[in-house]
Write an enzyme that holds these catalytic residues in place. Structure first.
Site, PDB file in Angstrom:
ATOM      1  N   HIS A 228     -85.454 -15.980 -38.046  1.00  0.00           N
ATOM      2  CA  HIS A 228     -86.906 -15.747 -38.018  1.00  0.00           C
ATOM      3  C   HIS A 228     -87.474 -15.661 -39.434  1.00  0.00           C
ATOM      4  CE1 HIS A 228     -88.512 -15.294 -34.017  1.00  0.00           C
ATOM      5  NE2 HIS A 228     -87.582 -14.442 -33.632  1.00  0.00           N
TER       6      HIS A 228
ATOM      7  N   CYS B 200     -86.445 -14.920 -26.813  1.00  0.00           N
ATOM      8  CA  CYS B 200     -87.178 -14.451 -27.989  1.00  0.00           C
ATOM      9  C   CYS B 200     -88.506 -13.875 -27.511  1.00  0.00           C
ATOM     10  CB  CYS B 200     -87.420 -15.622 -28.937  1.00  0.00           C
ATOM     11  SG  CYS B 200     -88.364 -15.188 -30.399  1.00  0.00           S
ATOM     12  N   LEU B 201     -88.886 -12.728 -28.067  1.00  0.00           N
ATOM     13  CA  LEU B 201     -90.153 -12.104 -27.664  1.00  0.00           C
ATOM     14  C   LEU B 201     -91.345 -13.020 -27.939  1.00  0.00           C
ATOM     15  CD1 LEU B 201     -89.627  -8.424 -28.882  1.00  0.00           C
ATOM     16  CD2 LEU B 201     -89.479  -9.295 -26.537  1.00  0.00           C
TER      17      LEU B 201
ATOM     18  N   HIS C  55     -80.199 -14.417 -35.150  1.00  0.00           N
ATOM     19  CA  HIS C  55     -81.523 -14.698 -34.588  1.00  0.00           C
ATOM     20  C   HIS C  55     -82.633 -14.139 -35.492  1.00  0.00           C
ATOM     21  CE1 HIS C  55     -84.250 -15.171 -30.909  1.00  0.00           C
ATOM     22  NE2 HIS C  55     -84.982 -14.416 -31.715  1.00  0.00           N
ATOM     23  N   GLU C  56     -82.464 -12.890 -35.924  1.00  0.00           N
ATOM     24  CA  GLU C  56     -83.517 -12.255 -36.739  1.00  0.00           C
ATOM     25  C   GLU C  56     -83.570 -12.843 -38.154  1.00  0.00           C
ATOM     26  OE1 GLU C  56     -85.574 -10.771 -35.021  1.00  0.00           O
ATOM     27  OE2 GLU C  56     -84.313 -10.377 -33.290  1.00  0.00           O
TER      28      GLU C  56
ATOM     29  N   GLN D 250     -92.946 -11.875 -36.445  1.00  0.00           N
ATOM     30  CA  GLN D 250     -93.339 -11.812 -35.028  1.00  0.00           C
ATOM     31  C   GLN D 250     -94.507 -10.870 -34.775  1.00  0.00           C
ATOM     32  OE1 GLN D 250     -89.083 -11.199 -33.594  1.00  0.00           O
ATOM     33  NE2 GLN D 250     -89.970 -12.428 -31.950  1.00  0.00           N
TER      34      GLN D 250
ATOM     35  N   GLY E 143     -84.495  -6.840 -30.705  1.00  0.00           N
ATOM     36  CA  GLY E 143     -84.630  -7.228 -32.104  1.00  0.00           C
ATOM     37  C   GLY E 143     -86.048  -7.714 -32.345  1.00  0.00           C
TER      38      GLY E 143
HETATM   39 ZN    ZN Z   1     -86.976 -14.002 -31.716  1.00  0.00          ZN
END
Ligand code: ZN
Length: 170
Positions: free
Chosen positions: A138, A92-93, A134-135, A50, A45
């Protein structure tokens, strides 16, 4: 085009993202680039903040390329229903190398627009439900670490500070 992933500490990750209003070729290109960037970073995701773009857009593929029909684009998403509970390790990236157990709803319905601006609803369970939450977080400037204990969060932030100091957090 592969965008570099913005890391924790950048204010864009803690900013409320702006709604998308133009459903044009530029948006379609951005969506393609986001999938490419997400796969390059080995994620399932990715939200636009991000990659430094403060807009309400996220891409998801919880099968990581296995099932092409699992590719999901969420434009201006809202969580309209959630139920149940699940606790799984989450990462998380934008906060690489760290993972913590996070309790979230197990079944979630999201309402969003597609790349053409058409509204749709989609219900996901388990990992997909987690990805929706999660997204969407963000896009509201919220990171998963806001769902863990203050003690664990402070410890994580201290470790990240050390990495920043050592020049290992870019
Ligand atoms: Zn994330």
């Amino acid at each position: 085009m592969i965008y570099p992933i913005v890391k924790f500490g950048d204010p864009v990750l803690e900013t409320q993202a702006a709604p998308i209003t133009a459903f044009d070729d530029k948006l379609k290109q951005l969506v393609e680039d986001m999938f490419e960037s997400m796969y390059a970073a080995h994620g399932v995701g990715l939200a636009a903040p991000q990659i430094g773009i403060s807009k309400r857009l996220a891409v998801i593929d919880v099968t990581f390329k296995e099932d092409p029909t699992a590719k999901l684009v969420l434009v201006n998403p809202e969580i309209i229903h959630s139920e149940g509970k699940q606790t799984q390790n989450e990462g998380c990236l934008s906060i690489p190398e760290f993972r913590e157990p996070v309790t979230r709803a197990n079944k979630v319905t999201v309402r969003a627009q597609d790349v053409d601006g058409k509204w749709f609803e989609r219900t996901g369970e388990e990992l997909l439900a987690r990805a929706f939450l999660h997204e969407t977080d963000h896009l509201n400037g919220k990171l998963y670490i806001s769902h863990i204990s203050a003690l664990k969060r402070d410890l994580m932030k201290r470790k990240i500070k050390k990495l920043v100091k050592a020049g290992e957090w870019k």
